[in-house]
Design an enzyme around this catalytic site. Structure first.
Site, PDB file in Angstrom:
ATOM      1  N   GLY A 194      -5.150   3.348  -2.454  1.00  0.00           N
ATOM      2  CA  GLY A 194      -4.266   3.640  -1.344  1.00  0.00           C
ATOM      3  C   GLY A 194      -4.975   3.908  -0.015  1.00  0.00           C
ATOM      4  N   ILE A 195      -4.195   4.446   0.900  1.00  0.00           N
ATOM      5  CA  ILE A 195      -4.675   4.744   2.250  1.00  0.00           C
ATOM      6  C   ILE A 195      -5.870   5.685   2.215  1.00  0.00           C
ATOM      7  CG2 ILE A 195      -4.020   5.778   4.461  1.00  0.00           C
ATOM      8  CD1 ILE A 195      -1.061   5.125   3.613  1.00  0.00           C
ATOM      9  N   TYR A 242       0.840  -1.203   0.000  1.00  0.00           N
ATOM     10  CA  TYR A 242       0.000   0.000   0.000  1.00  0.00           C
ATOM     11  C   TYR A 242       0.874   1.252   0.000  1.00  0.00           C
ATOM     12  CZ  TYR A 242       1.066   0.565   5.003  1.00  0.00           C
ATOM     13  OH  TYR A 242       1.709   0.743   6.208  1.00  0.00           O
ATOM     14  N   CYS A 243       0.266   2.358  -0.418  1.00  0.00           N
ATOM     15  CA  CYS A 243       0.893   3.676  -0.340  1.00  0.00           C
ATOM     16  C   CYS A 243      -0.220   4.693  -0.119  1.00  0.00           C
ATOM     17  CB  CYS A 243       1.725   3.976  -1.583  1.00  0.00           C
ATOM     18  SG  CYS A 243       0.826   3.876  -3.142  1.00  0.00           S
ATOM     19  N   THR A 244       0.090   5.982  -0.182  1.00  0.00           N
ATOM     20  CA  THR A 244      -0.884   6.990   0.220  1.00  0.00           C
ATOM     21  C   THR A 244      -2.106   7.020  -0.690  1.00  0.00           C
ATOM     22  OG1 THR A 244       0.940   8.343   1.061  1.00  0.00           O
ATOM     23  CG2 THR A 244      -1.203   9.418   0.811  1.00  0.00           C
TER      24      THR A 244
END
Length: 273
Positions: free
Chosen positions: A212-213, A185-187
């Protein structure tokens, strides 16, 4: 006066034959009332902008429908969040070699229909978090991980996104021997778009959190059940919580253990005004 602007982030990997022309038209569309940063490359678009709701709505509509773009951005997904602090002072549109710099020659985020789809929706992601055979991998810089992360996630301890491939290469064989599935995952999802296909080429079983987040916070009931801390955002709000609300965390706190150039660069890129 309280800030009434709305923050909007978006990206799409799509082949653009004339990135300079796209950028020139975008500079006309964002000329009044918006702040932020938009990157254009032959592989697509990535942006984070903010403005009053009517101004932002008009820009998003134009981005999707302007004839010069030939439908390349039609149906683009925008992730919105409120602002207590005005996120940007300036508006910039840049043309770059990549919309996110991965640093591995030949790797692009452009869709590849011949590959298995690695995207998983937030509800499916929650299921992956509970599986013992799943290794949850944070695809962000280490200072972002320290501020907040999914429970049980691993920090690759990288200073730049371009350091991430070396970390994967170092651990890939062990992960395969252990039968690990990688949940990454990433932003906002863009870094994972770049790395997922490349990691498949290393023989890894990979999933990525779609959107993402930010999409997880926006979509899931009780996201705080799976998330620890805050989420760093690359604008003057600095950090948000699982309700997409700005926190009191300052840039000085976030960068306290980082090289001094990080804080100086953040302030230089969009100075107060």
């Amino acid at each position: 006066m309280p800030c009434t602007e709305i923050h909007s982030s978006f990206y799409r990997f799509v082949a653009l034959s004339d990135p300079e022309g796209v950028a020139a038209r975008l500079r006309e569309l964002v000329a009044v009332g918006l702040g932020g940063n938009i990157l254009i490359a032959a592989e697509g678009i990535s942006g984070a902008v903010a403005g009053e709701p009517d101004v932002l709505q008009a820009f998003e509509a134009a981005l999707q429908s302007d004839p010069l773009f030939g439908g390349a951005f039609a149906g683009l997904v925008f992730k919105h969040s409120a602002c207590a602090t005005r996120p940007f002072t300036l508006i910039k549109v840049h043309v770059k070699p990549e919309i996110v710099a991965f640093g591995v020659p030949g790797v692009s985020g452009l869709p590849a229909p011949e590959r298995p789809d690695t995207h998983v929706a937030p509800a499916r992601w929650r299921e992956l978090l509970a599986r013992p055979d799943v290794l949850v991998l944070d695809n962000r810089n280490s200072f972002e991980f320290k501020l907040g992360r999914f429970a049980g996630a691993i920090d690759p301890a990288v200073t730049h996104f371009r350091d991430f491939p070396a970390y994967v290469n170092e651990h890939a064989e062990a992960w395969k021997r252990e039968g690990k599935t990688i949940a990454m995952y990433c932003t906002g999802g863009i870094r994972c778009e770049k790395t997922a296909a490349w990691m498949q080429d290393q023989g890894l079983q990979v999933y990525q959190l779609d959107g993402g987040i930010l999409n997880y916070f926006q979509s899931m009931p009780e996201p705080e059940a799976d998330w620890q801390g805050e989420c760093f955002v690359f604008d003057k709000r600095i950090a948000i919580d699982t309700r997409l609300q700005e926190t009191a965390t300052s840039a000085e706190q976030v960068y306290a253990e980082e090289p001094p150039w990080r804080l100086a660069r953040a302030k230089r890129l969009d100075p107060d005004g």
